[in-house]
Design a protein around this motif. Structure first.
Motif, PDB file in Angstrom:
ATOM      1  N   SER A 236       0.830  -1.213   0.000  1.00  0.00           N
ATOM      2  CA  SER A 236       0.000   0.000   0.000  1.00  0.00           C
ATOM      3  C   SER A 236       0.863   1.262   0.000  1.00  0.00           C
ATOM      4  O   SER A 236       0.507   2.275  -0.597  1.00  0.00           O
ATOM      5  CB  SER A 236      -0.943   0.005   1.207  1.00  0.00           C
ATOM      6  OG  SER A 236      -0.202  -0.142   2.407  1.00  0.00           O
ATOM      7  N   ARG A 237       2.035   1.187   0.651  1.00  0.00           N
ATOM      8  CA  ARG A 237       2.929   2.357   0.677  1.00  0.00           C
ATOM      9  C   ARG A 237       3.461   2.703  -0.719  1.00  0.00           C
ATOM     10  O   ARG A 237       3.809   3.853  -0.989  1.00  0.00           O
ATOM     11  CB  ARG A 237       4.093   2.110   1.640  1.00  0.00           C
ATOM     12  CG  ARG A 237       5.031   0.994   1.225  1.00  0.00           C
ATOM     13  CD  ARG A 237       6.238   0.868   2.154  1.00  0.00           C
ATOM     14  NE  ARG A 237       7.130  -0.213   1.733  1.00  0.00           N
ATOM     15  CZ  ARG A 237       7.054  -1.452   2.180  1.00  0.00           C
ATOM     16  NH1 ARG A 237       6.105  -1.780   3.067  1.00  0.00           N
ATOM     17  NH2 ARG A 237       7.899  -2.379   1.750  1.00  0.00           N
ATOM     18  N   ASP A 238       3.541   1.701  -1.610  1.00  0.00           N
ATOM     19  CA  ASP A 238       4.049   1.932  -2.972  1.00  0.00           C
ATOM     20  C   ASP A 238       3.051   2.707  -3.827  1.00  0.00           C
ATOM     21  O   ASP A 238       3.419   3.314  -4.838  1.00  0.00           O
ATOM     22  CB  ASP A 238       4.358   0.599  -3.665  1.00  0.00           C
ATOM     23  CG  ASP A 238       5.413  -0.219  -2.934  1.00  0.00           C
ATOM     24  OD1 ASP A 238       6.386   0.394  -2.466  1.00  0.00           O
ATOM     25  OD2 ASP A 238       5.255  -1.450  -2.845  1.00  0.00           O
ATOM     26  N   ILE A 239       1.765   2.647  -3.417  1.00  0.00           N
ATOM     27  CA  ILE A 239       0.693   3.194  -4.264  1.00  0.00           C
ATOM     28  C   ILE A 239       0.440   4.677  -3.988  1.00  0.00           C
ATOM     29  O   ILE A 239      -0.221   5.361  -4.767  1.00  0.00           O
ATOM     30  CB  ILE A 239      -0.601   2.359  -4.062  1.00  0.00           C
ATOM     31  CG1 ILE A 239      -0.343   0.913  -4.492  1.00  0.00           C
ATOM     32  CG2 ILE A 239      -1.770   2.913  -4.843  1.00  0.00           C
ATOM     33  CD1 ILE A 239      -1.465  -0.036  -4.116  1.00  0.00           C
ATOM     34  N   LYS A 240       1.004   5.193  -2.907  1.00  0.00           N
ATOM     35  CA  LYS A 240       0.796   6.606  -2.566  1.00  0.00           C
ATOM     36  C   LYS A 240       1.247   7.503  -3.718  1.00  0.00           C
ATOM     37  O   LYS A 240       2.272   7.270  -4.335  1.00  0.00           O
ATOM     38  CB  LYS A 240       1.585   6.953  -1.300  1.00  0.00           C
ATOM     39  CG  LYS A 240       0.951   6.398  -0.030  1.00  0.00           C
ATOM     40  CD  LYS A 240       1.782   6.774   1.175  1.00  0.00           C
ATOM     41  CE  LYS A 240       1.168   6.167   2.441  1.00  0.00           C
ATOM     42  NZ  LYS A 240       1.989   6.458   3.637  1.00  0.00           N
ATOM     43  N   ARG A 246      -6.923   0.384 -11.209  1.00  0.00           N
ATOM     44  CA  ARG A 246      -7.250  -1.022 -10.958  1.00  0.00           C
ATOM     45  C   ARG A 246      -8.702  -1.380 -11.267  1.00  0.00           C
ATOM     46  O   ARG A 246      -9.027  -2.557 -11.442  1.00  0.00           O
ATOM     47  CB  ARG A 246      -6.895  -1.398  -9.508  1.00  0.00           C
ATOM     48  CG  ARG A 246      -5.391  -1.534  -9.288  1.00  0.00           C
ATOM     49  CD  ARG A 246      -5.049  -1.802  -7.844  1.00  0.00           C
ATOM     50  NE  ARG A 246      -5.370  -0.663  -6.986  1.00  0.00           N
ATOM     51  CZ  ARG A 246      -5.154  -0.623  -5.682  1.00  0.00           C
ATOM     52  NH1 ARG A 246      -4.605  -1.666  -5.079  1.00  0.00           N
ATOM     53  NH2 ARG A 246      -5.464   0.457  -4.974  1.00  0.00           N
ATOM     54  N   ASN A 247      -9.561  -0.381 -11.341  1.00  0.00           N
ATOM     55  CA  ASN A 247     -10.960  -0.659 -11.712  1.00  0.00           C
ATOM     56  C   ASN A 247     -11.209  -0.494 -13.211  1.00  0.00           C
ATOM     57  O   ASN A 247     -12.334  -0.689 -13.681  1.00  0.00           O
ATOM     58  CB  ASN A 247     -11.906   0.249 -10.914  1.00  0.00           C
ATOM     59  CG  ASN A 247     -11.898  -0.108  -9.438  1.00  0.00           C
ATOM     60  OD1 ASN A 247     -11.799  -1.287  -9.083  1.00  0.00           O
ATOM     61  ND2 ASN A 247     -11.979   0.902  -8.576  1.00  0.00           N
ATOM     62  N   ARG A 332       0.273  -4.022  -9.997  1.00  0.00           N
ATOM     63  CA  ARG A 332       1.593  -3.701 -10.534  1.00  0.00           C
ATOM     64  C   ARG A 332       1.742  -2.183 -10.698  1.00  0.00           C
ATOM     65  O   ARG A 332       0.795  -1.486 -11.108  1.00  0.00           O
ATOM     66  CB  ARG A 332       1.819  -4.378 -11.892  1.00  0.00           C
ATOM     67  CG  ARG A 332       2.047  -5.885 -11.812  1.00  0.00           C
ATOM     68  CD  ARG A 332       3.350  -6.214 -11.111  1.00  0.00           C
ATOM     69  NE  ARG A 332       3.656  -7.629 -11.073  1.00  0.00           N
ATOM     70  CZ  ARG A 332       3.428  -8.420 -10.018  1.00  0.00           C
ATOM     71  NH1 ARG A 332       2.875  -7.911  -8.923  1.00  0.00           N
ATOM     72  NH2 ARG A 332       3.757  -9.695 -10.056  1.00  0.00           N
ATOM     73  N   LEU A 333       2.936  -1.691 -10.384  1.00  0.00           N
ATOM     74  CA  LEU A 333       3.247  -0.269 -10.559  1.00  0.00           C
ATOM     75  C   LEU A 333       3.581  -0.002 -12.020  1.00  0.00           C
ATOM     76  O   LEU A 333       4.293  -0.791 -12.657  1.00  0.00           O
ATOM     77  CB  LEU A 333       4.433   0.130  -9.678  1.00  0.00           C
ATOM     78  CG  LEU A 333       4.292  -0.148  -8.177  1.00  0.00           C
ATOM     79  CD1 LEU A 333       5.531   0.364  -7.438  1.00  0.00           C
ATOM     80  CD2 LEU A 333       3.028   0.471  -7.612  1.00  0.00           C
ATOM     81  N   THR A 353       1.433   9.940 -15.998  1.00  0.00           N
ATOM     82  CA  THR A 353       1.369   9.820 -14.551  1.00  0.00           C
ATOM     83  C   THR A 353       1.945   8.500 -14.066  1.00  0.00           C
ATOM     84  O   THR A 353       1.995   7.519 -14.814  1.00  0.00           O
ATOM     85  CB  THR A 353      -0.098   9.950 -14.077  1.00  0.00           C
ATOM     86  OG1 THR A 353      -0.146   9.867 -12.663  1.00  0.00           O
ATOM     87  CG2 THR A 353      -0.965   8.843 -14.650  1.00  0.00           C
ATOM     88  N   LYS A 354       2.380   8.499 -12.799  1.00  0.00           N
ATOM     89  CA  LYS A 354       2.713   7.231 -12.153  1.00  0.00           C
ATOM     90  C   LYS A 354       1.398   6.567 -11.764  1.00  0.00           C
ATOM     91  O   LYS A 354       0.493   7.242 -11.247  1.00  0.00           O
ATOM     92  CB  LYS A 354       3.587   7.474 -10.912  1.00  0.00           C
ATOM     93  CG  LYS A 354       4.980   7.965 -11.246  1.00  0.00           C
ATOM     94  CD  LYS A 354       5.863   8.085 -10.022  1.00  0.00           C
ATOM     95  CE  LYS A 354       5.547   9.318  -9.212  1.00  0.00           C
ATOM     96  NZ  LYS A 354       6.539   9.556  -8.130  1.00  0.00           N
TER      97      LYS A 354
END
Length: 704
Positions: A236-240, A246-247, A332-333, A353-354
């Motif tokens: 979850s910290r990677d997604i900040k 994802r939807n 996945r990032l 964007t990231k």
């Protein structure tokens, strides 16, 4: 204290006269052993760096303005060589001016004139030998032997003293470690360090290619240790500070054998009638940090290498097949580019964007193509995605039409084939590889993404790595014109060659039996696409700005582009003028090195395919095939089994008459029968020989 700068300034000074080492001791006032030892080290460093050189009498001389340093590469026939400098400059070296240099040597070249539109020079000094090992065939002669290199670019046979045979047998493929390099009177010397086996054993094909191109197949320990610390999942910290996709209905579409998935796509139709195309690329730069062991090894390799039945990855499998691969159902990032595209194929809005995605489905080209064809099995399998896939096809048609209208070259298939291997590595079949609608969808989406990213950086005038493709040389286009004339195809060469002209030519030759050969010659007539920190556009794609953004798992320039996107677009980092200059210099080096590594990868892939083709045809000696004459020379005709893309020679000595070659018409004329052989002739030919060592296939004309 003696320093490198002090020594270099002294040798480059106006009053300096070439000196021996002991004369330099005196001139620089060095008296004790420590200072003299330090000077010897400095001189050796400067010699290796190419800042100075030693003449035949051992005197140290500065590098003058008309001298350059680079790596020499010989042509296959050995009549010419070319030296490539670190800055990407190319210098032609006729064989007689190469001295004792061999393929891959680092040399000093003195410029002496022009060879066509590039400088011509002479090798005046070998700084370092690039080749340390050589692969070839072991041939005993009396109590000694020779290693005959597989690579025709290596112009010497290597002498093997009896004590260095290492149990090698006549005719075996071996690896030799070079002990001595050539002198004016002696061949180079090597010792056998590995016996690979016999040439007809398919198990020798892979190591042959690996040694020939000096490819590392294993990763250093420090790289693997670094990779082992990378997590297997996204936290979850990677997604900040990332946009959540994802939807969204995001899918990957690849070949059935693909293991690493670095691009995923999504398409929506907007209320205004435009399309929203999402291209989501694995965020490799999140895991491969700048100047890490992983990064340095990825730079060194430059690219992954694909060899039919195996891959030599740029990154360890932990990343390439794991956390960086956009596998179905896993978070996945990514680096995401969303583009709003109108009905004319123009991008009217975009966002970089990231992001984070969860691939909805891992689709295979064949299944998607079968769905478009209405096949029942495919409808059952992926029919729930039919609406979205048809929308992708609709957008693909728009993008392709727009590219065609601006003059891009679209229709080069490249004569690609799929080689089927058995469990032992023997080639059991060769079938044409055709692109379907699904392959073209992904191609068009990736091209549009690469163009959009490149255009952003071009307009902002920011440091960048472009994928560039120069206009073809007029001389090579004339060769293409002459080739087509021999086929009876009229091709008018305009003063300024545009890609649209070549696209029209391809359309004109659709269905021609020599279409594959025409495509190959067309590709050869154009220069290689390369990486560059300077944008000069992409001729073949008719793009004024292009890059490689879409495959960071397998190409280092793409990884660099991702870092640049973060630096300048998503993270908005401040950068000083000094840092900008330093970055531009770094990007130039990255571009040149990546272009070299790509070329090595291509040559390794071509060699491996050639070996497997010879392996295949070796099992058909004595069989007769339909062939087409692709080229005519004074020593015979090159012919091709079209559906197998296998080429070979019908030597003039095997023909049933005495034939003379007419170079203007590119034909062979029988002196007694009047029989004429020309490009495009369809013949029946029997396979009489297939030799892996010489990489040659021989045919004879058959009346059967």
């Amino acid at each position: 204290m003696i320093t490198k700068r002090k020594v270099l300034n002294f040798i480059n000074s106006k009053n300096y006269k070439p000196m021996l080492q002991k004369e330099l001791y005196k001139a620089l006032g060095l008296k004790n052993k420590t200072e003299k030892k330090e000077l010897r080290k400095i001189l050796n460093d400067l010699l290796y760096e190419g800042k100075l050189f030693k003449d035949s009498k051992g005197r140290y001389k500065p590098i003058s303005k008309n001298m350059v340093i680079g790596t020499i590469e010989f042509t296959r026939n050995g009549t010419m060589a070319f030296v490539w400098t670190e800055s990407g400059e190319e210098i032609a070296i006729p064989a007689e001016k190469a001295g004792r240099a061999i393929h891959k040597d680092k040399v000093i070249v003195e410029i002496e004139g022009k060879w066509y539109d590039i400088p011509e020079g002479r090798v005046i000094k070998i700084i370092d030998h690039g080749l340390k090992k050589v692969v070839g065939t072991f041939q005993p002669i009396g109590r000694a032997a020779f290693l005959i290199p597989d690579d025709p670019k290596i112009q010497y046979d290597f002498y093997i003293p009896i004590e260095f045979f290492n149990n090698a047998k006549p005719g075996q493929k071996v690896v030799g470690k070079i002990l001595k390099y050539p002198t004016p009177t002696k061949n180079p010397v090597a010792k056998i360090v590995e016996v690979l086996g016999y040439a007809d054993d398919p198990a020798t094909d892979f190591p042959t290619v690996i040694v020939k191109h000096d490819i590392n197949i294993s990763f250093p320990n420090e790289v693997m240790q670094e990779a082992s610390k990378i997590p297997d999942k996204v936290f979850s910290r990677d997604i900040k500070n990332r946009k959540d996709f994802r939807n969204e209905l995001v899918v990957t579409i690849d070949g059935p054998d693909a293991k690493d998935f670095d691009d995923a796509v999504s398409v929506k139709k907007l209320k205004n009638g435009n399309y929203l195309l999402g291209v989501h690329i694995a965020d490799v730069s999140h895991y491969v940090k700048e100047d890490s062991f992983l990064d340095k090894e990825a730079f060194k390799r430059g690219t992954s290498i694909y060899l039919i039945d195996r891959v030599i990855p740029m990154l360890p499998f932990k990343l390439s097949h794991g956390i960086c691969s956009l596998v179905q159902g896993e978070d996945r990032l990514v680096m995401s580019l969303t583009m709003e595209i109108n009905k004319d194929g123009k991008v009217v809005d975009f966002e970089v964007t990231k992001g984070v995605i969860r691939s909805n489905r891992r689709l295979v080209y064949d299944d998607v193509n079968a769905l478009f064809e209405g096949k029942e099995e495919a409808i059952k399998k992926i029919g729930d995605l039919r609406k979205e896939l048809l929308l992708m096809k609709e957008l693909k048609d728009i993008l392709r039409k727009a590219r065609k209208e601006r003059g891009a070259i679209l229709d080069i298939e490249g004569g690609e084939v799929k080689i089927i291997l058995d469990e032992k590595g023997h080639a059991v079949d060769i079938i044409p590889r055709k692109r379907g609608e699904a392959e073209v969808i992904i191609e068009e989406f990736m091209i549009k993404a690469n163009e959009t990213i490149a255009e952003i950086f071009h307009h902002l005038d920011l440091p960048f790595v472009y994928r560039v493709h120069e206009q073809p040389d007029p001389d090579t286009i004339i060769q293409l014109k002459n080739y087509l004339a021999a086929l009876g195809i009229e091709f008018k060469v305009p003063k300024k060659i545009q890609p649209k002209v070549l696209q029209t030519l391809l359309e004109k030759t659709e269905g021609h039996p020599l279409r594959g050969s025409i495509e190959k010659l067309l590709v050869r007539s154009m220069k290689r696409a390369i990486y560059s920190a300077t944008n000069i556009g992409h001729f073949g794609l008719a793009s004024y700005a292009y890059t490689h953004f879409t495959s960071p798992i397998r190409r280092y320039p793409d990884l660099i582009v991702h870092r640049l996107i973060k630096k300048f677009l998503t993270d908005n980092k401040k950068i000083s003028k000094k840092q900008l200059k330093k970055l531009n210099e770094k990007l130039s080096k990255v571009a040149i090195h990546s272009s070299k590594r790509e070329r090595i990868a291509d040559e390794a892939e071509w060699d491996y395919i050639a070996l497997k083709k010879i392996d295949y045809i070796s099992n058909h000696i004595g069989e007769v095939f339909d062939v087409v004459v692709t080229s005519v020379t004074k020593f015979g005709m090159f012919v091709e089994i079209i559906d197998k893309n296998i080429s070979g020679l019908i030597h003039v000595s095997t023909l049933d008459d005495y034939f003379l070659y007419d170079p203007e018409k590119s034909i062979l004329i029988g002196q007694h029968t009047g029989k004429v052989y020309k490009i495009g002739d369809k013949l029946r030919a029997k396979v009489v020989n297939a030799n892996k060592t010489r990489m040659q296939i021989d045919f004879e004309i058959s009346e059967a």
